[in-house]
Design a protein around this motif. Sequence first.
Motif, short mmCIF file in Angstrom:
data_model
loop_
_atom_site.label_atom_id
_atom_site.label_comp_id
_atom_site.label_asym_id
_atom_site.label_seq_id
_atom_site.Cartn_x
_atom_site.Cartn_y
_atom_site.Cartn_z
N MET A 105 11.00 12.77 2.77
CA MET A 105 11.17 12.55 4.20
C MET A 105 9.88 12.11 4.86
SD MET A 105 13.81 15.54 5.45
CE MET A 105 12.80 16.92 4.90
N ILE A 106 8.77 12.74 4.47
CA ILE A 106 7.48 12.38 5.06
C ILE A 106 7.12 10.94 4.72
CG2 ILE A 106 5.01 12.89 5.04
CD1 ILE A 106 5.78 15.83 4.39
N ALA A 107 7.30 10.57 3.46
CA ALA A 107 6.95 9.21 3.02
C ALA A 107 7.87 8.18 3.67
CB ALA A 107 7.02 9.11 1.50
N ALA A 108 9.15 8.50 3.79
CA ALA A 108 10.09 7.57 4.41
C ALA A 108 9.77 7.39 5.89
CB ALA A 108 11.52 8.07 4.22
N SER A 109 9.51 8.49 6.58
CA SER A 109 9.16 8.42 7.99
C SER A 109 7.90 7.59 8.19
CB SER A 109 8.96 9.83 8.55
OG SER A 109 8.55 9.79 9.90
N PHE A 110 6.93 7.74 7.32
CA PHE A 110 5.70 6.97 7.44
C PHE A 110 5.97 5.46 7.38
CE2 PHE A 110 1.80 4.98 6.08
CZ PHE A 110 0.83 5.64 6.79
N PRO A 149 -9.17 14.18 4.44
CA PRO A 149 -10.59 14.14 4.12
C PRO A 149 -11.37 13.24 5.08
CG PRO A 149 -9.22 13.66 2.19
CD PRO A 149 -8.34 13.58 3.38
N ALA A 150 -12.59 13.63 5.37
CA ALA A 150 -13.49 12.75 6.11
C ALA A 150 -13.73 11.48 5.30
CB ALA A 150 -14.81 13.47 6.40
N ASP A 151 -14.04 10.40 5.99
CA ASP A 151 -14.20 9.12 5.30
C ASP A 151 -15.25 9.19 4.21
OD1 ASP A 151 -12.27 8.15 6.93
OD2 ASP A 151 -13.58 6.90 8.17
N ASP A 152 -16.32 9.96 4.42
CA ASP A 152 -17.39 10.02 3.42
C ASP A 152 -17.07 11.00 2.29
OD1 ASP A 152 -17.63 12.39 4.76
OD2 ASP A 152 -19.76 12.18 5.25
N ARG A 153 -15.88 11.63 2.32
CA ARG A 153 -15.48 12.54 1.25
C ARG A 153 -14.32 11.97 0.42
NH1 ARG A 153 -17.87 16.15 -0.99
NH2 ARG A 153 -16.31 17.82 -0.90
N ARG A 154 -13.99 10.73 0.67
CA ARG A 154 -12.83 10.15 0.01
C ARG A 154 -13.17 9.45 -1.31
NH1 ARG A 154 -8.03 8.85 3.57
NH2 ARG A 154 -8.21 10.37 5.25
N GLY A 155 -14.39 9.13 -1.54
CA GLY A 155 -14.74 8.42 -2.77
C GLY A 155 -14.01 7.10 -2.86
N ASP A 156 -13.27 6.89 -3.96
CA ASP A 156 -12.51 5.65 -4.16
C ASP A 156 -11.15 5.66 -3.47
OD1 ASP A 156 -14.53 4.61 -5.75
OD2 ASP A 156 -13.68 5.42 -7.59
N TYR A 157 -10.82 6.78 -2.85
CA TYR A 157 -9.53 6.87 -2.17
C TYR A 157 -9.62 6.18 -0.81
CZ TYR A 157 -5.38 8.99 -0.07
OH TYR A 157 -4.18 9.18 0.55
N PRO A 158 -8.61 5.39 -0.41
CA PRO A 158 -8.72 4.58 0.81
C PRO A 158 -8.72 5.40 2.09
CG PRO A 158 -6.50 4.42 -0.10
CD PRO A 158 -7.34 5.15 -1.13
N VAL A 159 -9.30 4.82 3.14
CA VAL A 159 -9.22 5.42 4.48
C VAL A 159 -7.81 5.17 5.02
CG1 VAL A 159 -11.68 5.11 4.91
CG2 VAL A 159 -10.08 3.31 5.58
N LYS A 160 -7.47 5.87 6.08
CA LYS A 160 -6.12 5.74 6.64
C LYS A 160 -5.86 4.31 7.14
CE LYS A 160 -6.49 9.38 9.48
NZ LYS A 160 -7.57 10.26 8.99
N MET A 161 -4.69 3.80 6.83
CA MET A 161 -4.30 2.45 7.26
C MET A 161 -4.25 2.34 8.77
SD MET A 161 -1.11 1.88 4.65
CE MET A 161 -0.70 0.27 5.31
N ILE A 162 -3.79 3.42 9.40
CA ILE A 162 -3.64 3.46 10.85
C ILE A 162 -3.71 4.92 11.26
CG2 ILE A 162 -1.10 3.55 10.71
CD1 ILE A 162 -1.00 1.90 13.30
N GLY A 163 -4.32 5.20 12.39
CA GLY A 163 -4.37 6.57 12.87
C GLY A 163 -3.01 7.04 13.34
N HIS A 164 -2.78 8.35 13.24
CA HIS A 164 -1.46 8.88 13.60
C HIS A 164 -1.14 8.64 15.08
CE1 HIS A 164 2.05 11.39 13.86
NE2 HIS A 164 1.46 12.16 14.77
N LYS A 165 -2.09 8.90 15.97
CA LYS A 165 -1.84 8.72 17.39
C LYS A 165 -1.51 7.26 17.70
CE LYS A 165 -3.82 9.46 21.99
NZ LYS A 165 -5.00 9.94 22.76
N CYS A 215 0.84 -1.21 0.00
CA CYS A 215 0.00 0.00 0.00
C CYS A 215 0.87 1.25 0.00
CB CYS A 215 -0.92 0.00 1.22
SG CYS A 215 -2.31 -1.15 1.10
N TRP A 216 1.94 1.22 0.76
CA TRP A 216 2.88 2.35 0.76
C TRP A 216 3.51 2.52 -0.61
CZ3 TRP A 216 8.33 2.32 0.23
CH2 TRP A 216 8.98 3.51 0.54
N GLN A 217 3.96 1.44 -1.22
CA GLN A 217 4.61 1.52 -2.52
C GLN A 217 3.66 2.07 -3.59
OE1 GLN A 217 5.69 -2.62 -2.85
NE2 GLN A 217 7.80 -2.27 -2.16
#
Length: 463
Positions: free
Chosen positions: A346-351, A433-449, A316-318
């Motif tokens: 840097m952001i992508a690598a840190s993630f 984006p809120a989950d209902d505003r993402r359309g075909d774009y996936p929800v977050k794999m894991i929350g930041h906290k 998913c990251w790739q």
Amino acid sequence: MSSPQIVWLRRDLRLADQPAFHAAAAQGPVVPVFVLDDGRAGDHAYGGASRWWLHHSLESLGKSLGARRSQIVLRQGDAPQVLAALADEVGAGTIHANRHYEPWWKEAEDELRDALGEDCELVLHDGNYLMPPGSVTTGSGDPYKIYSPFARSMLEVLPPRDALDAPETLHSPDSWPESDELADWDLLPTDPDWAAGIRDFWTVGEDAAHERLDWWADEVAEYDEGRNLPSQDTTSRLSPHLHWGEISPVQVYHRMKHLRSDGWQTFLKEIIWRDYAQNVICQFPDYARESYRDYDERTLWRNPNAGKLIRQDLECWQKGMTGYPIVDAGMRQLWQTGWMHNRVRMIAASFLVKHLLIDWRYGEKWYWDCLVDADYGNNGVNWQWISGTGVDSNMFSRIMAPLTQSDKFDAADYIREYIAELADLSDDEIHDPADDRRGDYPVKMIGHKEARERALGAYHAAK
């Protein structure tokens, strides 16, 4: 005239400020040679994007040499054996080459010296960096491990040597040895041809590098602030030209040394970072493969080979499907163009290493395959910096917040460019984006906290 002079080309595909070419041209007929040695680098053989760039860079240099009634001899195989045989074939008195510091090239240089007969010698030149690695040392004469004091010392010894002009004349040998056809090397993707975006994004070659430098000299003043804004992309995009040696850092320095802006000073420090990375791999040749700090990595990292779900997280990251728009925009830019904006790298690598807790080497390997500027020293040093495992690195406990970074650095238009699913969202909502505003774009794999707490727990256990 004296005996033929071979110029062994690697990541130095230019004519101007090319010390090996300059020395060879002054001594006799010149035989430029590039050897495609796929086996020597092992897991760091040219990646797909690098092979694409290499094809076009060799093609461009071949045209420049053709205008001087010269050419590149292309051969495949073990470089020291191929070069020693070629030297015997053409009766070469000298093989000129610019020093390279990747461990496999240093090994090849040693093997070539041993393979040459008494009538031919290998002469190495310094031409790929501001200063030869190892020439800037501490007061006790030791190499630097930490970037900041290294950079201060570099600034004290600058300027570098003067840039060399391209040879006005290249004498040809009486007859040219046989050469492979570049097209037969299959460096370009065909089935499928995934390089359309890279072709649209880049112009390759020495002339293109200097055109880019001329443009950048007028823009660099804005770099100090603009380098962090992916939607504006106030960056030079010189990195692949520098990596492949289509332009030298010495040429960049002398083109811009008259400038007094903060942007130029910041950019100069990033050129110095390239020198620093080479100094690191000279001290630690396996730096792009082995962590410097002694953590229990079995506790710290989730291994994609250990389970399907972890492997899916890596994929998913790739593919740019993590649900974090700034991360995914960067990963999609990487796939489409062979390059990624530095702040987003840097952001992508840190993630990957902190939100997903996946070993930095999987990221290093992916960047190596996808980047047109994939550099053994830079890639390894940058990944170990972000993962907190390096000789000089960010603390692991400093975990970048991608949503905050996206908003802070105004990445809305950048996200729109690479994530079509979110292109219609406003600046206020596109970063998260809120989950209902993402359309075909996936929800977050894991929350930041949740990801932060998990990463800190793993880090303390690994210590």
